[in-house]
Design a protein around this motif. Structure first.
Motif, PDB file in Angstrom:
ATOM      1  N   GLN A   1       0.799  -1.226   0.009  1.00 15.30           N
ATOM      2  CA  GLN A   1       0.066  -0.139  -0.120  1.00 15.30           C
ATOM      3  C   GLN A   1       0.836   1.213  -0.112  1.00 15.30           C
ATOM      4  OE1 GLN A   1      -2.808   0.080   3.117  1.00 15.30           O
ATOM      5  NE2 GLN A   1      -3.776   2.054   2.790  1.00 15.30           N
ATOM      6  N   VAL A   2       0.461   2.263  -0.680  1.00 16.89           N
ATOM      7  CA  VAL A   2       1.189   3.369  -0.900  1.00 16.89           C
ATOM      8  C   VAL A   2       1.005   4.398   0.497  1.00 16.89           C
ATOM      9  CG1 VAL A   2      -0.658   4.806  -1.972  1.00 16.89           C
ATOM     10  CG2 VAL A   2       1.794   5.348  -2.422  1.00 16.89           C
ATOM     11  N   HIS A   3       2.201   4.954   0.734  1.00 18.52           N
ATOM     12  CA  HIS A   3       2.173   5.717   2.158  1.00 18.52           C
ATOM     13  C   HIS A   3       2.716   7.175   1.645  1.00 18.52           C
ATOM     14  CE1 HIS A   3       2.364   6.595   6.372  1.00 18.52           C
ATOM     15  NE2 HIS A   3       3.811   6.794   6.154  1.00 18.52           N
ATOM     16  N   LEU A   4       1.992   8.018   2.307  1.00 15.25           N
ATOM     17  CA  LEU A   4       2.003   9.354   1.856  1.00 15.25           C
ATOM     18  C   LEU A   4       2.475  10.362   3.086  1.00 15.25           C
ATOM     19  CD1 LEU A   4      -0.829   9.819  -0.864  1.00 15.25           C
ATOM     20  CD2 LEU A   4       1.240   9.086  -1.410  1.00 15.25           C
ATOM     21  N   VAL A   5       3.410  11.258   2.913  1.00 18.32           N
ATOM     22  CA  VAL A   5       3.600  12.134   3.951  1.00 18.32           C
ATOM     23  C   VAL A   5       4.081  13.548   3.501  1.00 18.32           C
ATOM     24  CG1 VAL A   5       5.228  12.534   6.213  1.00 18.32           C
ATOM     25  CG2 VAL A   5       4.661  10.217   5.286  1.00 18.32           C
ATOM     26  N   GLU A   6       3.115  14.594   4.135  1.00 13.70           N
ATOM     27  CA  GLU A   6       3.132  15.911   3.628  1.00 13.70           C
ATOM     28  C   GLU A   6       4.082  16.446   4.588  1.00 13.70           C
ATOM     29  OE1 GLU A   6      -1.115  14.796   2.775  1.00 13.70           O
ATOM     30  OE2 GLU A   6       0.512  14.136   4.242  1.00 13.70           O
ATOM     31  N   SER A   7       4.715  17.728   4.108  1.00 16.93           N
ATOM     32  CA  SER A   7       5.715  18.544   4.888  1.00 16.93           C
ATOM     33  C   SER A   7       5.785  19.910   4.181  1.00 16.93           C
ATOM     34  CB  SER A   7       6.895  17.896   5.000  1.00 16.93           C
ATOM     35  OG  SER A   7       7.653  17.744   3.918  1.00 16.93           O
ATOM     36  N   GLY A   8       6.179  20.824   5.010  1.00 19.92           N
ATOM     37  CA  GLY A   8       6.475  22.400   4.472  1.00 19.92           C
ATOM     38  C   GLY A   8       5.457  23.143   4.834  1.00 19.92           C
TER      39      GLY A   8
ATOM     40  N   VAL B   1      -5.686  23.005   5.911  1.00 18.36           N
ATOM     41  CA  VAL B   1      -4.768  21.651   5.913  1.00 18.36           C
ATOM     42  C   VAL B   1      -4.591  21.132   4.485  1.00 18.36           C
ATOM     43  CG1 VAL B   1      -4.689  19.244   6.874  1.00 18.36           C
ATOM     44  CG2 VAL B   1      -5.392  21.060   7.990  1.00 18.36           C
ATOM     45  N   TYR B   2      -3.426  20.950   4.048  1.00 18.37           N
ATOM     46  CA  TYR B   2      -3.220  20.484   2.624  1.00 18.37           C
ATOM     47  C   TYR B   2      -2.853  18.885   2.382  1.00 18.37           C
ATOM     48  CZ  TYR B   2      -3.513  25.389   0.973  1.00 18.37           C
ATOM     49  OH  TYR B   2      -3.723  26.582   0.470  1.00 18.37           O
ATOM     50  N   TYR B   3      -3.418  18.339   1.581  1.00 13.20           N
ATOM     51  CA  TYR B   3      -3.382  16.972   1.624  1.00 13.20           C
ATOM     52  C   TYR B   3      -2.859  16.417   0.294  1.00 13.20           C
ATOM     53  CZ  TYR B   3      -6.415  16.735   5.752  1.00 13.20           C
ATOM     54  OH  TYR B   3      -7.025  17.043   7.005  1.00 13.20           O
ATOM     55  N   CYS B   4      -1.985  15.406   0.263  1.00  7.43           N
ATOM     56  CA  CYS B   4      -1.717  15.015  -1.228  1.00  7.43           C
ATOM     57  C   CYS B   4      -2.485  13.525  -1.430  1.00  7.43           C
ATOM     58  CB  CYS B   4      -0.135  14.714  -1.492  1.00  7.43           C
ATOM     59  SG  CYS B   4       0.684  13.601  -0.549  1.00  7.43           S
ATOM     60  N   ALA B   5      -2.860  13.111  -2.382  1.00  5.09           N
ATOM     61  CA  ALA B   5      -3.686  12.072  -2.473  1.00  5.09           C
ATOM     62  C   ALA B   5      -2.974  11.265  -3.941  1.00  5.09           C
ATOM     63  CB  ALA B   5      -5.144  12.146  -3.057  1.00  5.09           C
TER      64      ALA B   5
ATOM     65  N   GLY C   1      -1.787  15.227   5.977  1.00  2.58           N
ATOM     66  CA  GLY C   1      -1.695  16.878   5.822  1.00  2.58           C
ATOM     67  C   GLY C   1      -0.817  17.596   6.471  1.00  2.58           C
ATOM     68  N   THR C   2      -0.711  18.633   5.923  1.00  2.00           N
ATOM     69  CA  THR C   2      -0.004  19.806   6.487  1.00  2.00           C
ATOM     70  C   THR C   2      -0.666  20.986   6.717  1.00  2.00           C
ATOM     71  OG1 THR C   2       2.379  20.752   6.411  1.00  2.00           O
ATOM     72  CG2 THR C   2       1.111  20.392   4.458  1.00  2.00           C
ATOM     73  N   GLN C   3      -0.572  21.667   7.886  1.00  2.00           N
ATOM     74  CA  GLN C   3      -1.215  22.958   8.094  1.00  2.00           C
ATOM     75  C   GLN C   3      -0.575  24.032   7.484  1.00  2.00           C
ATOM     76  OE1 GLN C   3      -4.455  23.513  10.031  1.00  2.00           O
ATOM     77  NE2 GLN C   3      -4.150  25.187   8.827  1.00  2.00           N
ATOM     78  N   VAL C   4      -1.381  24.987   6.720  1.00  2.00           N
ATOM     79  CA  VAL C   4      -0.777  26.266   6.146  1.00  2.00           C
ATOM     80  C   VAL C   4      -1.670  27.396   6.846  1.00  2.00           C
ATOM     81  CG1 VAL C   4      -0.630  27.668   4.284  1.00  2.00           C
ATOM     82  CG2 VAL C   4       0.177  25.245   4.008  1.00  2.00           C
TER      83      VAL C   4
ATOM     84  N   TRP D   1      -3.056  17.220  -5.140  1.00  2.00           N
ATOM     85  CA  TRP D   1      -3.243  18.220  -3.839  1.00  2.00           C
ATOM     86  C   TRP D   1      -4.788  18.775  -3.617  1.00  2.00           C
ATOM     87  CZ3 TRP D   1       0.277  18.750  -0.192  1.00  2.00           C
ATOM     88  CH2 TRP D   1       1.825  18.442  -0.289  1.00  2.00           C
ATOM     89  N   PHE D   2      -5.087  18.427  -2.556  1.00  2.00           N
ATOM     90  CA  PHE D   2      -6.320  19.016  -1.948  1.00  2.00           C
ATOM     91  C   PHE D   2      -6.002  20.039  -0.733  1.00  2.00           C
ATOM     92  CE2 PHE D   2      -9.965  16.728  -4.507  1.00  2.00           C
ATOM     93  CZ  PHE D   2      -8.884  15.794  -4.867  1.00  2.00           C
ATOM     94  N   ARG D   3      -7.246  20.663  -0.470  1.00  2.00           N
ATOM     95  CA  ARG D   3      -7.082  21.525   0.880  1.00  2.00           C
ATOM     96  C   ARG D   3      -8.380  21.535   1.475  1.00  2.00           C
ATOM     97  NH1 ARG D   3      -5.974  27.768  -1.222  1.00  2.00           N
ATOM     98  NH2 ARG D   3      -8.171  28.286  -1.789  1.00  2.00           N
ATOM     99  N   GLN D   4      -8.330  21.573   2.870  1.00  2.00           N
ATOM    100  CA  GLN D   4      -9.616  21.543   3.511  1.00  2.00           C
ATOM    101  C   GLN D   4      -9.350  22.775   4.827  1.00  2.00           C
ATOM    102  OE1 GLN D   4     -10.832  17.929   5.143  1.00  2.00           O
ATOM    103  NE2 GLN D   4     -13.054  18.810   5.189  1.00  2.00           N
ATOM    104  N   ALA D   5     -10.302  23.819   4.516  1.00  3.50           N
ATOM    105  CA  ALA D   5     -10.262  24.821   5.503  1.00  3.50           C
ATOM    106  C   ALA D   5     -11.358  24.360   6.637  1.00  3.50           C
ATOM    107  CB  ALA D   5     -10.821  26.008   4.770  1.00  3.50           C
ATOM    108  N   PRO D   6     -11.276  24.991   7.901  1.00  4.13           N
ATOM    109  CA  PRO D   6     -12.203  24.618   8.913  1.00  4.13           C
ATOM    110  C   PRO D   6     -13.544  24.576   8.484  1.00  4.13           C
ATOM    111  CG  PRO D   6     -10.417  25.742   9.819  1.00  4.13           C
ATOM    112  CD  PRO D   6     -10.256  25.910   8.436  1.00  4.13           C
ATOM    113  N   GLY D   7     -14.379  23.785   8.704  1.00  2.81           N
ATOM    114  CA  GLY D   7     -15.940  24.032   8.262  1.00  2.81           C
ATOM    115  C   GLY D   7     -16.152  23.843   6.839  1.00  2.81           C
TER     116      GLY D   7
END
Length: 124
Positions: free
Chosen positions: A1-8, A93-97, A117-120, A36-42
């Motif tokens: 299974q692929v494993h993804l780790v975001e940073s930066g 929060v920015y996620y890669c997929a 995810g990584t928080q911006v 890349w996707f992103r999700q803001a609060p709410g």
């Protein structure tokens, strides 16, 4: 299974730039289109950008394409998201997929493999 780790990610001021990275392991990155996707609060998780397996095609959310650049380096198994001229509304929060079907879908429900995810945060 692929494993993804975001940073930066981090806390930056309006107008700054960031380069996010997503390290891919577990399976060859060449097996996947990446997004890349992103999700803001709410808010719903939203599409930012995607790049096909061969890097021959990239796609962006229309309203972001002037400030965001996606790239990949299959030698280091890393996908990048360069973000310029950051704005407070980019806070999320920015996620890669990973997408083995090379569809680079706009819909987060079409992706099975995600990083944590990584928080911006962009201050005004």
């Amino acid at each position: 299974q692929v494993h993804l780790v975001e940073s930066g990610g981090g806390l930056v001021q309006t107008g700054a730039s960031l380069r996010l990275a997503c390290a891919v392991s577990g399976r060859p990155i060449s097996d996947y289109a990446m997004a890349w996707f992103r999700q803001a609060p709410g808010k719903e998780r939203e599409f930012v950008a995607a790049i096909r397996k061969s890097s021959t095609f990239v796609n962006y959310a229309e309203y972001l394409k002037d400030r965001f650049i996606i790239s990949r380096d299959d030698r280091t198994a890393t996908v990048y998201l360069q973000i310029d001229n950051l704005k407070p509304e980019d806070t999320a929060v920015y996620y890669c997929a990973a997408d083995p079907w090379d569809n680079i879908s706009y819909y987060h429900t079409d992706y099975d493999d995600w990083g944590q995810g990584t928080q911006v945060t962009v201050s005004s």
